[in-house]
Scaffold this motif. Structure first.
Motif, short mmCIF file in Angstrom:
data_model
loop_
_atom_site.label_atom_id
_atom_site.label_comp_id
_atom_site.label_asym_id
_atom_site.label_seq_id
_atom_site.Cartn_x
_atom_site.Cartn_y
_atom_site.Cartn_z
N GLY A 112 36.26 33.48 35.38
CA GLY A 112 36.86 34.97 34.73
C GLY A 112 37.13 34.69 33.57
N HIS A 113 37.50 36.33 32.83
CA HIS A 113 37.30 35.86 30.93
C HIS A 113 38.67 37.00 31.01
N LEU A 114 39.38 37.11 30.73
CA LEU A 114 41.00 38.34 30.23
C LEU A 114 40.62 38.62 29.07
N GLY A 115 41.32 39.32 28.55
CA GLY A 115 41.67 39.63 27.17
C GLY A 115 41.25 40.27 26.16
N LEU A 128 40.55 35.77 44.18
CA LEU A 128 38.69 36.42 44.61
C LEU A 128 38.08 35.06 44.65
N GLY A 129 38.71 34.03 44.05
CA GLY A 129 38.41 32.42 43.97
C GLY A 129 37.21 32.16 42.95
N CYS A 130 38.35 33.06 41.97
CA CYS A 130 37.50 31.97 40.47
C CYS A 130 38.32 30.65 40.21
N CYS A 131 37.67 29.77 39.07
CA CYS A 131 37.48 28.39 39.74
C CYS A 131 38.42 28.61 38.76
N ALA A 132 37.93 29.35 37.28
CA ALA A 132 38.99 28.85 36.22
C ALA A 132 38.95 30.38 35.46
N LYS A 158 41.97 35.81 22.90
CA LYS A 158 43.38 36.24 21.69
C LYS A 158 44.22 37.61 22.48
N ILE A 159 44.86 36.07 23.23
CA ILE A 159 46.68 37.34 23.65
C ILE A 159 47.94 36.77 23.21
N PRO A 160 48.92 37.30 23.25
CA PRO A 160 49.98 36.53 22.95
C PRO A 160 50.60 34.66 23.66
N ALA A 161 50.52 34.27 22.89
CA ALA A 161 50.97 33.09 23.20
C ALA A 161 51.66 32.51 24.63
N VAL A 162 52.90 33.08 24.43
CA VAL A 162 54.02 33.49 25.61
C VAL A 162 53.45 34.64 27.09
N LEU A 163 51.96 34.93 26.69
CA LEU A 163 51.48 35.51 28.01
C LEU A 163 50.44 34.55 28.42
N GLY A 164 50.06 33.82 27.69
CA GLY A 164 49.01 32.91 27.94
C GLY A 164 49.46 31.80 28.72
N LYS A 165 50.62 31.87 28.22
CA LYS A 165 51.80 30.58 29.24
C LYS A 165 52.21 31.05 30.78
N GLN A 166 52.75 31.92 30.24
CA GLN A 166 52.96 32.82 31.65
C GLN A 166 51.84 32.84 33.17
N VAL A 167 50.49 33.11 32.65
CA VAL A 167 49.69 33.36 33.04
C VAL A 167 49.30 31.71 33.75
N ALA A 168 49.62 30.82 33.16
CA ALA A 168 48.75 29.27 33.03
C ALA A 168 49.75 28.84 33.85
N LEU A 200 47.31 42.17 33.02
CA LEU A 200 47.11 41.01 32.40
C LEU A 200 46.82 39.70 33.63
N LEU A 201 48.82 40.03 34.03
CA LEU A 201 48.74 39.28 34.88
C LEU A 201 48.33 39.65 36.05
N GLU A 202 48.71 40.70 36.21
CA GLU A 202 47.95 40.90 37.58
C GLU A 202 46.65 41.35 38.41
N GLU A 203 45.97 41.28 36.82
CA GLU A 203 44.35 40.99 36.90
C GLU A 203 43.72 39.15 37.39
N ALA A 204 44.64 38.26 36.51
CA ALA A 204 44.64 37.22 36.51
C ALA A 204 45.09 36.69 37.88
N GLU A 205 45.68 36.96 38.19
CA GLU A 205 46.09 36.54 39.78
C GLU A 205 45.41 36.98 40.81
N THR A 206 44.68 38.72 40.59
CA THR A 206 43.98 38.70 41.91
C THR A 206 42.41 38.03 42.07
N LEU A 207 41.98 37.93 40.14
CA LEU A 207 40.73 36.88 39.95
C LEU A 207 40.96 35.10 40.36
#
Length: 272
Positions: free
Chosen positions: A144-147, A182-186, A191-201, A172-179
């Motif tokens: 997947g690809h978000l941001g 749905l079966g995304c492997c990665a 180009k999003i705030p670093a703090v949000l990147g950490k939260q998603v990871a 974005l967090l909700e969409e990441a969890e949904t992806l």
């Protein structure tokens, strides 16, 4: 060659998960042709993205929108022929999946059959849920690809930082969890705030690859031509140039031109 010596074992979706679980960062770069893909793979890279950025760096377009499915298949097949270890991911270009989920599956099947790639990547959240579900159901790994999703550059009004406000970050967090569900492997985050990147990871079990998303994600991706310094006109904040090959190339070609014009090339050791 990287000081982190890579084994010859093929990088797969399962291995990516194991790397995340072990805390091993994932290195990803783009490539678009056989020669460069062979060099990138031999250098120990984990993932190679055959990006629709080929529209920019290979064809000179100002956006990624013009590149076609046939052209992406050409680039993808060229890259796969040069790769032994890295996981090869091919971008699904604009227009190959937005019209309908069925078209998306058909495009993904073509990419996998005609390139020999290991996975496809497509941009977006809720608008592509059904497409991703069907592609995964067909047995095709999806990244997947978000941001910042460059295929939507005109909708965004430019290549701006995304998900700055709380509501957009929450979405974005909700969409990441949904992806992931749905079966995304990665997942690529651009180009999003670093703090949000950490939260998603931290929330996802699948690897999160950042480009302008901070250091606390599971890996990083850059465009090969950018990080090699082949085009000094492109300088976003997230880009680090690990070489200045543009200068080296123009210098070498200049020396060749001089040698030809001065009749010092070829010399007697260079003709039959």
């Amino acid at each position: 060659m990287s000081k982190h010596q890579a084994d010859g074992k093929k990088v797969t979706t399962r291995r990516l998960i194991a790397m995340k679980q072990a805390g091993e960062r994932i290195a990803m770069l783009t490539a678009y042709d056989y020669t460069m893909a062979k060099l990138v793979d031999a250098s120990g890279i984990d993932m190679i993205l055959v990006g629709d950025s080929a529209a920019n760096v290979m064809a000179g377009h100002s956006t990624t929108l013009p590149i076609t499915l046939d052209q992406m298949i050409y680039h993808g097949a060229s890259v796969v022929r040069g790769v032994k270890r890295a996981m090869v991911v091919v971008d699904m270009p604009f227009g190959s999946y937005q019209t309908s989920p069925i078209e998306a599956v058909q495009s993904a099947v073509r990419i996998m059959k005609e390139t020999g790639a290991d996975a496809v990547k497509l941009e977006g959240g809720s608008a592509v849920y059904e497409a991703i579900r069907l592609i995964v159901q067909a047995g095709i790994p999806v990244v997947g690809h978000l941001g910042l999703t460059p295929q939507s550059v005109h909708q965004f009004g430019g290549y701006n930082l995304q998900a700055k406000e709380d509501a957009a970050a929450h979405k974005l967090l909700e969409e990441a969890e949904t992806l992931e569900r749905l079966g995304c492997c990665a997942l690529v985050l651009e180009k999003i705030p670093a703090v949000l990147g950490k939260q998603v990871a931290d929330r996802l079990e699948i690897p999160v690859i950042g480009i302008g998303a901070g250091v606390d994600v599971d890996g990083q991706v850059l465009v090969l031509q950018d990080m090699l310094g082949l085009d000094e006109g492109f300088s976003p904040k997230f880009l680090r140039r690990f070489a200045l090959l543009g200068e080296a190339v123009t210098s070498a070609i200049g020396e060749y031109v001089d040698a030809v014009k001065d009749s010092t090339f070829p010399n007697q050791n260079e003709w039959y």
